[in-house]
Design a protein around this motif. Structure first.
Motif, PDB file in Angstrom:
ATOM      1  N   CYS A 112       0.844  -1.205   0.000  1.00  0.00           N
ATOM      2  CA  CYS A 112       0.000   0.000   0.000  1.00  0.00           C
ATOM      3  C   CYS A 112       0.872   1.245   0.000  1.00  0.00           C
ATOM      4  O   CYS A 112       1.830   1.348   0.775  1.00  0.00           O
ATOM      5  N   LEU A 123      -1.585  -4.805  -1.498  1.00  0.00           N
ATOM      6  CA  LEU A 123      -2.540  -4.018  -2.284  1.00  0.00           C
ATOM      7  C   LEU A 123      -3.810  -4.800  -2.558  1.00  0.00           C
ATOM      8  O   LEU A 123      -3.773  -6.001  -2.791  1.00  0.00           O
ATOM      9  N   ASN A 162      -1.916   3.283  -4.985  1.00  0.00           N
ATOM     10  CA  ASN A 162      -2.382   1.943  -4.648  1.00  0.00           C
ATOM     11  C   ASN A 162      -2.719   1.891  -3.164  1.00  0.00           C
ATOM     12  O   ASN A 162      -2.024   2.471  -2.330  1.00  0.00           O
ATOM     13  N   LEU A 163      -3.794   1.134  -2.829  1.00  0.00           N
ATOM     14  CA  LEU A 163      -4.311   1.144  -1.465  1.00  0.00           C
ATOM     15  C   LEU A 163      -4.607  -0.262  -0.962  1.00  0.00           C
ATOM     16  O   LEU A 163      -5.010  -1.142  -1.736  1.00  0.00           O
ATOM     17  N   CYS A 164      -4.419  -0.452   0.355  1.00  0.00           N
ATOM     18  CA  CYS A 164      -4.894  -1.678   0.989  1.00  0.00           C
ATOM     19  C   CYS A 164      -6.343  -1.457   1.410  1.00  0.00           C
ATOM     20  O   CYS A 164      -6.862  -0.342   1.340  1.00  0.00           O
ATOM     21  N   CYS A 183      -6.878   1.248   4.148  1.00  0.00           N
ATOM     22  CA  CYS A 183      -6.622   2.649   3.784  1.00  0.00           C
ATOM     23  C   CYS A 183      -7.630   3.230   2.787  1.00  0.00           C
ATOM     24  O   CYS A 183      -7.661   4.450   2.586  1.00  0.00           O
ATOM     25  N   TYR A 206      -7.372  -3.641  -7.661  1.00  0.00           N
ATOM     26  CA  TYR A 206      -5.974  -3.505  -8.061  1.00  0.00           C
ATOM     27  C   TYR A 206      -5.687  -4.265  -9.349  1.00  0.00           C
ATOM     28  O   TYR A 206      -4.854  -3.855 -10.149  1.00  0.00           O
TER      29      TYR A 206
END
Length: 552
Positions: free
Chosen positions: A13, A21, A31-33, A36, A53
């Motif tokens: 992330c 991700l 890019n995010l988890c 988040c 993703y």
């Protein structure tokens, strides 16, 4: 990072840098988890677009157009193109600044996203708003022009009523004269008829006496012939004549009224704040009917100059050596006497609120600061007339030569003469040469505007002194001579000038096109000024009052 190996790297992330991700924000290109994502989209002012993703597309690292089997891993800042490693090692890009192509792609993507956000959130909505305003204007067009047509009809009806009243009055006068004529004739007829009856009786009596042969009757007769030899008065009459006035179409049009010209001004569109440009002042349309909002009694016998210190305080000058600061309630706040004891020719207020006045007799311009008078302009061979303070805090002064053969406008920075304006491109004088007032004002577009009363014209030159135009009154008005005295300008670049003997004010646009009159029962208006809110103050010479008028 090599795009060919990017799929083999552990993807973390971009925010927390620890979790794997699961999502990608296409709007912000990060890019995010899962944890988040919620925090990222909590800012509702930005239109985020979060996708899985797996759907996030990797940058397309194009192949080099020169070396077909090589991918472009670098970006040449000087040539503005992606390049491969072979290109870098060649002499073609020797000494050029190179950056990582993915970093460059990321920065360019961010720039594109910023542009997209501004277009979507700010610029396009402004265009929509403008389109809506134009449509609204189209909708109200019929109503606005309908009012004009109705006003023309009403004026026509008023004129018809006036003409009918005039005709009826004339017919009444004719009937009255006819009755008087007939009455006189009847009286004359009655008098003659009475005399004739008396004569018949006398003639009958005479015949009877003669026929009687009676001495006593004959002796009693007394002759009245001498009385009747004077005939009754005879009246000679001249029947009145009607002399129809030839109808002058121009005079009839003037009597009916006139339309101001359709003004279509192209205004430069606002540069939005992100460009850090100064915006134009808000558009303030002219009122259909200007309104008198205050009247100040100056206490002078005549007042000829007025200059705004604030919205409710004005400096005034009249036929007196004392200049007065008055409020809207006519209360005297401060008074200053001229240094020489002469009348102040004109007054103005500088940008920092100090008073300036000119003295025609001793050829000076004077600054009043903290009630102390300092002479800042001294002339030889020329006499100052009228003065104004400019946006750059210079002074513009109209002047006439001692022998009254020349006139000019002089710009002063402090006590230093920095510009002189006297002739046009053909070497002809711009201004009339006598001592009559030449009130002066600087327009918002930096034009220099002079009300040249002797020439019966408003003379406007640009900042460098080149003649732009002369205004000599409304073109349809051929009967009344234009008599410009005071002049001022406002935030809309309108030029306002008094028409002294015609008791009104002309409003022009910055190109000299007539827009409208202001009347407000003015009596010999002279000096003018506007405050920061475009309220107009008029020095009314005929009543020694200053009138505050709202016209925008």
């Amino acid at each position: 990072m090599d795009p060919l190996r990017r799929g083999q790297d552990v993807s973390l992330c971009d925010l927390c840098k620890t979790a794997h991700l699961q999502s990608h924000c296409e709007r912000c290109n990060i890019n995010l988890c899962q944890t988040c994502v919620g925090e990222h989209i909590s800012d509702s002012s930005i239109r985020h677009k979060v996708v899985s993703y797996e759907h996030e597309k990797s940058p397309n690292c194009s192949k080099c157009p020169t070396h077909a089997n090589e991918h472009c891993k670098h970006y040449c800042e000087k040539c503005n193109i992606p390049v491969c490693s072979i290109c870098v090692s060649s002499l073609k890009h020797h000494g050029h600044k190179l950056t990582d192509v993915l970093e460059k792609f990321s920065s360019m993507t961010q720039s594109l996203l910023k542009d997209l956000e501004e277009l979507e959130a700010r610029i396009y909505p402004r265009y929509e708003e403008m389109a809506s305003d134009v449509q609204t204007e189209e909708v109200t067009l019929e109503t606005k022009y309908g009012k004009l047509t109705k006003a023309a009809d009403q004026q026509g009806e008023t004129l018809h009523r006036e003409i009918t009243a005039i005709v009826n009055h004339q017919k009444s006068d004719i009937q009255e004269m006819k009755n008087k004529h007939l009455s006189t004739l009847n009286k004359n007829t009655d008098e003659i008829t009475q005399k004739m009856a008396e004569l018949k009786q006398i003639m009958s009596d005479l015949k009877s006496i003669l026929e009687s042969n009676d001495v006593s009757l004959t002796s009693t007769y007394k002759s009245r012939n001498s009385e009747f030899r004077t005939l009754p008065p005879k009246f000679r009459f001249t029947v009145p004549s009607f002399f129809p006035q030839k109808i002058n179409k121009n005079q009839l049009n003037e009597m009916f009224g006139s339309l101001s010209l359709l003004s279509i001004k192209t205004e430069h569109g606002d540069t939005m704040k992100s460009a850090e440009a100064v915006s134009s002042p808000p558009v303030k349309p002219l009122l259909d009917e200007p309104r008198l909002t205050a009247t100040i009694d100056t206490g002078y016998n005549n007042v000829f100059s007025v200059s705004c210190l604030s919205e409710d305080q004005v400096w005034t000058g009249g036929y007196n050596e004392t200049m007065k600061l008055l409020n809207l309630q006519s209360e005297l706040l401060t008074s200053i006497q001229t240094k020489s004891g002469n009348l102040p020719t004109d007054i103005a207020v500088t940008r920092d609120g100090n008073l300036v006045y000119t003295d025609y007799i001793n050829k000076t311009g004077n600054l009043v600061k903290n009630k102390q008078i300092q002479t800042v302009i001294t002339q030889q061979g020329w006499r100052p007339l009228n003065v104004c303070s400019t946006a750059s805090d210079d002074l513009l002064v109209t002047m006439v030569s001692d022998d009254e053969t020349q006139s000019k406008v002089v710009r002063y920075s402090g006590s230093t003469e920095t510009q002189s304006i006297q002739f046009d491109d053909q070497g002809r004088p711009l201004y009339s040469s006598n001592y009559k007032d030449k009130y002066i004002s600087e327009n918002r577009n930096l034009d220099i505007c002079v009300a040249d009363r002797s020439a019966r014209a408003v003379v406007v030159v640009n900042q460098s002194g080149k003649l732009r135009f002369r205004y000599t009154g409304h073109p349809s008005n051929t009967k009344q001579s234009f008599d410009p005295a005071g002049i001022t300008t406002d935030s809309q670049s309108h030029i306002l000038t008094t028409d002294y003997n015609n008791h009104r004010i002309h409003i022009l646009d910055q190109n000299g096109q007539f827009l409208r009159y202001i009347h407000c029962d003015l009596e010999r208006p002279f000096g003018l000024c506007v405050d920061i809110r475009d309220n107009l103050f008029v020095a009314e010479c005929g009543t020694a009052k200053v009138k505050k008028i709202q016209y925008l």
